[in-house]
Design a protein around this motif. Sequence first.
Motif, PDB file in Angstrom:
ATOM      1  N   GLU A 140       0.833  -1.204   0.000  1.00 54.06           N
ATOM      2  CA  GLU A 140       0.000   0.000   0.000  1.00 54.06           C
ATOM      3  C   GLU A 140       0.870   1.258   0.000  1.00 54.06           C
ATOM      4  OE1 GLU A 140      -3.117   2.228   2.965  1.00 54.06           O
ATOM      5  OE2 GLU A 140      -3.111   0.043   2.956  1.00 54.06           O
ATOM      6  N   GLN A 141       1.925   1.252   0.784  1.00 53.87           N
ATOM      7  CA  GLN A 141       2.823   2.408   0.839  1.00 53.87           C
ATOM      8  C   GLN A 141       3.545   2.637  -0.486  1.00 53.87           C
ATOM      9  OE1 GLN A 141       5.392   2.368   4.395  1.00 53.87           O
ATOM     10  NE2 GLN A 141       3.873   0.995   5.286  1.00 53.87           N
ATOM     11  N   MET A 142       3.849   1.553  -1.211  1.00 51.91           N
ATOM     12  CA  MET A 142       4.499   1.685  -2.515  1.00 51.91           C
ATOM     13  C   MET A 142       3.517   2.190  -3.576  1.00 51.91           C
ATOM     14  SD  MET A 142       7.093  -1.557  -2.831  1.00 51.91           S
ATOM     15  CE  MET A 142       6.151  -2.832  -2.025  1.00 51.91           C
ATOM     16  N   GLY A 143       2.244   1.958  -3.361  1.00 52.08           N
ATOM     17  CA  GLY A 143       1.241   2.395  -4.322  1.00 52.08           C
ATOM     18  C   GLY A 143       1.034   1.439  -5.473  1.00 52.08           C
ATOM     19  N   THR A 144       1.709   0.311  -5.447  1.00 51.23           N
ATOM     20  CA  THR A 144       1.563  -0.702  -6.496  1.00 51.23           C
ATOM     21  C   THR A 144       2.197  -2.001  -6.025  1.00 51.23           C
ATOM     22  OG1 THR A 144       2.015  -1.270  -8.799  1.00 51.23           O
ATOM     23  CG2 THR A 144       3.706  -0.026  -7.653  1.00 51.23           C
ATOM     24  N   ASP A 145       1.675  -3.109  -6.524  1.00 48.06           N
ATOM     25  CA  ASP A 145       2.304  -4.397  -6.243  1.00 48.06           C
ATOM     26  C   ASP A 145       3.163  -4.842  -7.424  1.00 48.06           C
ATOM     27  OD1 ASP A 145       0.484  -5.309  -8.175  1.00 48.06           O
ATOM     28  OD2 ASP A 145      -0.893  -6.079  -6.681  1.00 48.06           O
ATOM     29  N   GLU A 146       3.199  -4.037  -8.480  1.00 47.57           N
ATOM     30  CA  GLU A 146       3.936  -4.403  -9.683  1.00 47.57           C
ATOM     31  C   GLU A 146       5.444  -4.262  -9.532  1.00 47.57           C
ATOM     32  OE1 GLU A 146       2.205  -2.185 -12.864  1.00 47.57           O
ATOM     33  OE2 GLU A 146       0.286  -3.213 -12.666  1.00 47.57           O
ATOM     34  N   ILE A 147       5.901  -3.581  -8.505  1.00 53.39           N
ATOM     35  CA  ILE A 147       7.340  -3.407  -8.268  1.00 53.39           C
ATOM     36  C   ILE A 147       7.982  -4.726  -7.834  1.00 53.39           C
ATOM     37  CG2 ILE A 147       8.998  -2.342  -6.670  1.00 53.39           C
ATOM     38  CD1 ILE A 147       7.445   0.220  -6.866  1.00 53.39           C
ATOM     39  N   LEU A 148       7.219  -5.605  -7.214  1.00 54.44           N
ATOM     40  CA  LEU A 148       7.774  -6.822  -6.630  1.00 54.44           C
ATOM     41  C   LEU A 148       7.809  -8.000  -7.587  1.00 54.44           C
ATOM     42  CD1 LEU A 148       6.101  -6.831  -3.098  1.00 54.44           C
ATOM     43  CD2 LEU A 148       8.413  -6.110  -3.705  1.00 54.44           C
ATOM     44  N   CYS A 149       8.984  -8.654  -7.633  1.00 53.79           N
ATOM     45  CA  CYS A 149       9.164  -9.897  -8.370  1.00 53.79           C
ATOM     46  C   CYS A 149       9.806 -10.906  -7.422  1.00 53.79           C
ATOM     47  CB  CYS A 149      10.079  -9.687  -9.577  1.00 53.79           C
ATOM     48  SG  CYS A 149       9.447  -8.523 -10.797  1.00 53.79           S
ATOM     49  N   PHE A 150       9.332 -12.113  -7.450  1.00 52.37           N
ATOM     50  CA  PHE A 150       9.850 -13.134  -6.541  1.00 52.37           C
ATOM     51  C   PHE A 150      11.226 -13.614  -6.976  1.00 52.37           C
ATOM     52  CE2 PHE A 150      10.398 -17.515  -5.087  1.00 52.37           C
ATOM     53  CZ  PHE A 150      10.289 -17.310  -3.725  1.00 52.37           C
ATOM     54  N   SER A 151      12.071 -13.876  -5.999  1.00 53.76           N
ATOM     55  CA  SER A 151      13.352 -14.537  -6.241  1.00 53.76           C
ATOM     56  C   SER A 151      13.674 -15.399  -5.026  1.00 53.76           C
ATOM     57  CB  SER A 151      14.469 -13.530  -6.493  1.00 53.76           C
ATOM     58  OG  SER A 151      14.724 -12.756  -5.345  1.00 53.76           O
ATOM     59  N   THR A 152      14.461 -16.437  -5.247  1.00 52.39           N
ATOM     60  CA  THR A 152      14.722 -17.382  -4.158  1.00 52.39           C
ATOM     61  C   THR A 152      16.158 -17.356  -3.660  1.00 52.39           C
ATOM     62  OG1 THR A 152      15.392 -19.203  -5.601  1.00 52.39           O
ATOM     63  CG2 THR A 152      13.040 -19.003  -5.101  1.00 52.39           C
ATOM     64  N   ASP A 153      17.122 -17.074  -4.530  1.00 47.48           N
ATOM     65  CA  ASP A 153      18.554 -17.198  -4.249  1.00 47.48           C
ATOM     66  C   ASP A 153      18.962 -18.659  -4.106  1.00 47.48           C
ATOM     67  OD1 ASP A 153      21.075 -16.043  -4.049  1.00 47.48           O
ATOM     68  OD2 ASP A 153      21.035 -16.021  -1.874  1.00 47.48           O
ATOM     69  N   TYR A 154      18.151 -19.561  -4.651  1.00 44.26           N
ATOM     70  CA  TYR A 154      18.498 -20.980  -4.673  1.00 44.26           C
ATOM     71  C   TYR A 154      19.679 -21.168  -5.614  1.00 44.26           C
ATOM     72  CZ  TYR A 154      17.980 -26.000  -5.216  1.00 44.26           C
ATOM     73  OH  TYR A 154      18.215 -27.346  -5.216  1.00 44.26           O
ATOM     74  N   PRO A 155      20.651 -21.963  -5.329  1.00 41.92           N
ATOM     75  CA  PRO A 155      20.734 -23.056  -4.364  1.00 41.92           C
ATOM     76  C   PRO A 155      21.488 -22.714  -3.075  1.00 41.92           C
ATOM     77  CG  PRO A 155      22.477 -23.357  -5.947  1.00 41.92           C
ATOM     78  CD  PRO A 155      21.748 -22.070  -6.309  1.00 41.92           C
ATOM     79  N   HIS A 156      21.653 -21.454  -2.776  1.00 39.77           N
ATOM     80  CA  HIS A 156      22.354 -21.123  -1.535  1.00 39.77           C
ATOM     81  C   HIS A 156      21.589 -21.651  -0.328  1.00 39.77           C
ATOM     82  CE1 HIS A 156      24.063 -17.825  -4.188  1.00 39.77           C
ATOM     83  NE2 HIS A 156      25.073 -18.640  -3.912  1.00 39.77           N
TER      84      HIS A 156
END
Length: 133
Positions: free
Chosen positions: A78-94
């Motif tokens: 809500e504070q960012m004003g959009t959810d489109e800024i976020l993309c998932f990442s895992t950092d696998y296989p660390h």
Amino acid sequence: MIFNGVFDKFPNLGLIMIEGGFTWVPHLMWKMDQQYRDLRHEVPWLKRKPSQIMKEQIRVTTQPAEELNKKEFMSLIEQMGTDEILCFSTDYPHWDFDSPDRALPNMDPELKKKIFADNAKAFYPKLPKTREG
């Protein structure tokens, strides 16, 4: 890059920042907009507010995901004003990777689909078709 006008000069440029988390994004957006308002005369080349540039041309990944409950997570969006800024990442296989099953709080399936796939797919340019396709 934002205050130096890089994104205004190159309107098709996109930047994805990985492995930096995302909980800092709302504050940075707010602070940059505040500086833009107060010091507008120092950056006359900017055509848009810094937060708007971030919403349109910058993405951040969720890793490392903070341990947030759903209410805290949704408050950040809500504070960012959009959810489109976020993309998932895992950092696998660390060893300290963020498991897709546990990294983010329980959220609506539509929002989960956007963060886990749709936001990145929409942000990356379409690959050119081959002559055969």
